[in-house]
Design a protein around this motif. Structure first.
Motif, PDB file in Angstrom:
ATOM      1  N   SER A 247     -37.767  21.925  10.546  1.00  0.00           N
ATOM      2  CA  SER A 247     -38.963  21.253   9.831  1.00  0.00           C
ATOM      3  C   SER A 247     -38.439  20.099  10.331  1.00  0.00           C
ATOM      4  CB  SER A 247     -38.715  21.762   8.257  1.00  0.00           C
ATOM      5  OG  SER A 247     -39.923  20.487   7.398  1.00  0.00           O
ATOM      6  N   ALA A 248     -37.352  19.311   9.652  1.00  0.00           N
ATOM      7  CA  ALA A 248     -36.980  17.773  10.336  1.00  0.00           C
ATOM      8  C   ALA A 248     -37.663  17.224  11.405  1.00  0.00           C
ATOM      9  CB  ALA A 248     -35.901  17.552   9.742  1.00  0.00           C
ATOM     10  N   LEU A 249     -37.130  18.027  12.139  1.00  0.00           N
ATOM     11  CA  LEU A 249     -37.315  17.682  13.538  1.00  0.00           C
ATOM     12  C   LEU A 249     -38.698  17.637  14.155  1.00  0.00           C
ATOM     13  CD1 LEU A 249     -34.762  19.459  15.590  1.00  0.00           C
ATOM     14  CD2 LEU A 249     -34.655  17.340  15.186  1.00  0.00           C
ATOM     15  N   ASN A 250     -39.745  18.840  13.422  1.00  0.00           N
ATOM     16  CA  ASN A 250     -41.044  18.285  13.519  1.00  0.00           C
ATOM     17  C   ASN A 250     -41.622  17.216  13.244  1.00  0.00           C
ATOM     18  OD1 ASN A 250     -41.130  21.541  14.989  1.00  0.00           O
ATOM     19  ND2 ASN A 250     -41.302  22.344  12.731  1.00  0.00           N
ATOM     20  N   ASP A 251     -40.922  16.985  12.295  1.00  0.00           N
ATOM     21  CA  ASP A 251     -41.984  15.476  11.658  1.00  0.00           C
ATOM     22  C   ASP A 251     -40.932  14.228  12.733  1.00  0.00           C
ATOM     23  OD1 ASP A 251     -42.099  16.808   9.233  1.00  0.00           O
ATOM     24  OD2 ASP A 251     -40.643  15.335   8.446  1.00  0.00           O
ATOM     25  N   LEU A 252     -40.680  14.269  14.109  1.00  0.00           N
ATOM     26  CA  LEU A 252     -40.547  13.520  15.057  1.00  0.00           C
ATOM     27  C   LEU A 252     -41.996  13.654  15.381  1.00  0.00           C
ATOM     28  CD1 LEU A 252     -36.986  13.849  15.639  1.00  0.00           C
ATOM     29  CD2 LEU A 252     -37.952  11.517  14.402  1.00  0.00           C
ATOM     30  N   HIS A 253     -42.224  12.065  16.033  1.00  0.00           N
ATOM     31  CA  HIS A 253     -43.464  12.214  17.339  1.00  0.00           C
ATOM     32  C   HIS A 253     -42.983  12.607  18.148  1.00  0.00           C
ATOM     33  CE1 HIS A 253     -45.555   9.611  14.609  1.00  0.00           C
ATOM     34  NE2 HIS A 253     -45.032  10.224  13.708  1.00  0.00           N
ATOM     35  N   GLU A 254     -43.938  13.292  19.586  1.00  0.00           N
ATOM     36  CA  GLU A 254     -44.024  13.219  20.972  1.00  0.00           C
ATOM     37  C   GLU A 254     -42.924  12.400  21.330  1.00  0.00           C
ATOM     38  OE1 GLU A 254     -46.884  14.126  23.065  1.00  0.00           O
ATOM     39  OE2 GLU A 254     -47.549  15.690  21.649  1.00  0.00           O
ATOM     40  N   ASP A 255     -43.235  11.021  21.115  1.00  0.00           N
ATOM     41  CA  ASP A 255     -42.187   9.945  21.484  1.00  0.00           C
ATOM     42  C   ASP A 255     -40.504   9.759  21.356  1.00  0.00           C
ATOM     43  OD1 ASP A 255     -42.753   8.580  19.356  1.00  0.00           O
ATOM     44  OD2 ASP A 255     -44.105   6.734  20.283  1.00  0.00           O
ATOM     45  N   ALA A 256     -40.086  10.313  19.877  1.00  0.00           N
ATOM     46  CA  ALA A 256     -39.007   9.733  19.258  1.00  0.00           C
ATOM     47  C   ALA A 256     -37.848   9.922  20.648  1.00  0.00           C
ATOM     48  CB  ALA A 256     -38.495  11.554  18.639  1.00  0.00           C
ATOM     49  N   THR A 257     -37.228   9.101  20.269  1.00  0.00           N
ATOM     50  CA  THR A 257     -36.025   8.653  21.031  1.00  0.00           C
ATOM     51  C   THR A 257     -34.969   9.617  20.758  1.00  0.00           C
ATOM     52  OG1 THR A 257     -36.535   6.204  21.103  1.00  0.00           O
ATOM     53  CG2 THR A 257     -34.276   7.180  22.102  1.00  0.00           C
ATOM     54  N   PHE A 258     -33.663  10.314  20.960  1.00  0.00           N
ATOM     55  CA  PHE A 258     -32.762  11.253  20.813  1.00  0.00           C
ATOM     56  C   PHE A 258     -31.163  10.881  21.637  1.00  0.00           C
ATOM     57  CE2 PHE A 258     -36.348  13.924  20.329  1.00  0.00           C
ATOM     58  CZ  PHE A 258     -36.293  13.970  19.023  1.00  0.00           C
ATOM     59  N   LEU A 259     -29.891  10.712  21.148  1.00  0.00           N
ATOM     60  CA  LEU A 259     -29.088  10.322  21.682  1.00  0.00           C
ATOM     61  C   LEU A 259     -28.171  11.418  21.036  1.00  0.00           C
ATOM     62  CD1 LEU A 259     -29.528   6.655  19.478  1.00  0.00           C
ATOM     63  CD2 LEU A 259     -29.280   7.309  22.606  1.00  0.00           C
ATOM     64  N   SER A 260     -26.794  11.323  21.670  1.00  0.00           N
ATOM     65  CA  SER A 260     -25.640  12.479  21.088  1.00  0.00           C
ATOM     66  C   SER A 260     -24.374  11.104  21.238  1.00  0.00           C
ATOM     67  CB  SER A 260     -25.959  13.485  22.213  1.00  0.00           C
ATOM     68  OG  SER A 260     -24.759  14.091  21.668  1.00  0.00           O
ATOM     69  N   ASN A 261     -23.506  11.783  21.398  1.00  0.00           N
ATOM     70  CA  ASN A 261     -22.535  11.164  21.778  1.00  0.00           C
ATOM     71  C   ASN A 261     -21.348  11.977  23.046  1.00  0.00           C
ATOM     72  OD1 ASN A 261     -21.366  13.416  19.945  1.00  0.00           O
ATOM     73  ND2 ASN A 261     -19.232  13.163  19.219  1.00  0.00           N
ATOM     74  N   GLY A 262     -22.178  12.767  23.865  1.00  0.00           N
ATOM     75  CA  GLY A 262     -22.106  13.279  24.764  1.00  0.00           C
ATOM     76  C   GLY A 262     -22.103  12.621  25.831  1.00  0.00           C
ATOM     77  N   HIS A 263     -21.561  13.001  26.611  1.00  0.00           N
ATOM     78  CA  HIS A 263     -21.814  12.357  27.965  1.00  0.00           C
ATOM     79  C   HIS A 263     -21.966  13.130  29.150  1.00  0.00           C
ATOM     80  CE1 HIS A 263     -20.378   8.423  26.655  1.00  0.00           C
ATOM     81  NE2 HIS A 263     -19.456   8.820  26.551  1.00  0.00           N
ATOM     82  N   TRP A 264     -23.737  13.184  29.177  1.00  0.00           N
ATOM     83  CA  TRP A 264     -23.697  14.295  30.165  1.00  0.00           C
ATOM     84  C   TRP A 264     -23.918  14.257  31.751  1.00  0.00           C
ATOM     85  CZ3 TRP A 264     -21.426  18.300  27.463  1.00  0.00           C
ATOM     86  CH2 TRP A 264     -22.076  18.801  26.335  1.00  0.00           C
ATOM     87  N   GLN A 265     -23.555  14.195  32.614  1.00  0.00           N
ATOM     88  CA  GLN A 265     -23.971  13.936  33.957  1.00  0.00           C
ATOM     89  C   GLN A 265     -23.940  14.962  34.823  1.00  0.00           C
ATOM     90  OE1 GLN A 265     -20.759  11.418  35.235  1.00  0.00           O
ATOM     91  NE2 GLN A 265     -20.609   9.793  33.475  1.00  0.00           N
ATOM     92  N   GLU A 266     -24.692  14.860  35.137  1.00  0.00           N
ATOM     93  CA  GLU A 266     -24.973  16.384  35.958  1.00  0.00           C
ATOM     94  C   GLU A 266     -23.975  16.360  37.238  1.00  0.00           C
ATOM     95  OE1 GLU A 266     -29.143  17.761  39.301  1.00  0.00           O
ATOM     96  OE2 GLU A 266     -29.714  16.586  37.778  1.00  0.00           O
ATOM     97  N   GLY A 267     -23.478  17.414  37.247  1.00  0.00           N
ATOM     98  CA  GLY A 267     -22.569  17.668  38.741  1.00  0.00           C
ATOM     99  C   GLY A 267     -20.954  16.885  38.539  1.00  0.00           C
ATOM    100  N   GLY A 268     -21.070  16.016  37.409  1.00  0.00           N
ATOM    101  CA  GLY A 268     -19.479  15.128  37.080  1.00  0.00           C
ATOM    102  C   GLY A 268     -19.581  16.026  35.902  1.00  0.00           C
ATOM    103  N   SER A 269     -17.982  15.397  34.840  1.00  0.00           N
ATOM    104  CA  SER A 269     -17.095  15.389  33.632  1.00  0.00           C
ATOM    105  C   SER A 269     -17.896  15.434  33.183  1.00  0.00           C
ATOM    106  CB  SER A 269     -15.923  14.825  33.336  1.00  0.00           C
ATOM    107  OG  SER A 269     -16.702  14.149  33.810  1.00  0.00           O
TER     108      SER A 269
END
Length: 59
Positions: free
Chosen positions: A5-27
Motif C-alpha cells: 500500500s505504501a509503495l502504491n503511494d509513490l509516483h511513477e518517477d520515484a527514486t529507489f535506493l538500497s544499501n546493496g551494491h549490484w553490478q552486472e557480472g560483478g561482485s
C-alpha cells in the motif's frame, strides 16, 4: 500488505535506493547501516512521499 500500500503511494518517477551494491557480472556486497550481522533495506521517495523498509538479522 502495508508495504504494498505504501509503495502504491509513490509516483511513477520515484527514486529507489538500497544499501546493496549490484553490478552486472560483478561482485555483490552492501554497506551496513546497523551493527547487526546482516542488514538490508530499501528507500523510495518522490516529491510527496517517502518509503523506508529495513531488516536486520543476527547469526
Amino acid at each position: 500488505m502495508e508495504a504494498k500500500s505504501a509503495l502504491n503511494d509513490l509516483h511513477e518517477d520515484a527514486t529507489f535506493l538500497s544499501n546493496g551494491h549490484w553490478q552486472e557480472g560483478g561482485s555483490r556486497s552492501w554497506n551496513p547501516l546497523t551493527t547487526a550481522t546482516f542488514d538490508c533495506g530499501l528507500i523510495g521517495f518522490d516529491g510527496e512521499h517517502a518509503f523506508i523498509f529495513w531488516i536486520e538479522e543476527e547469526d
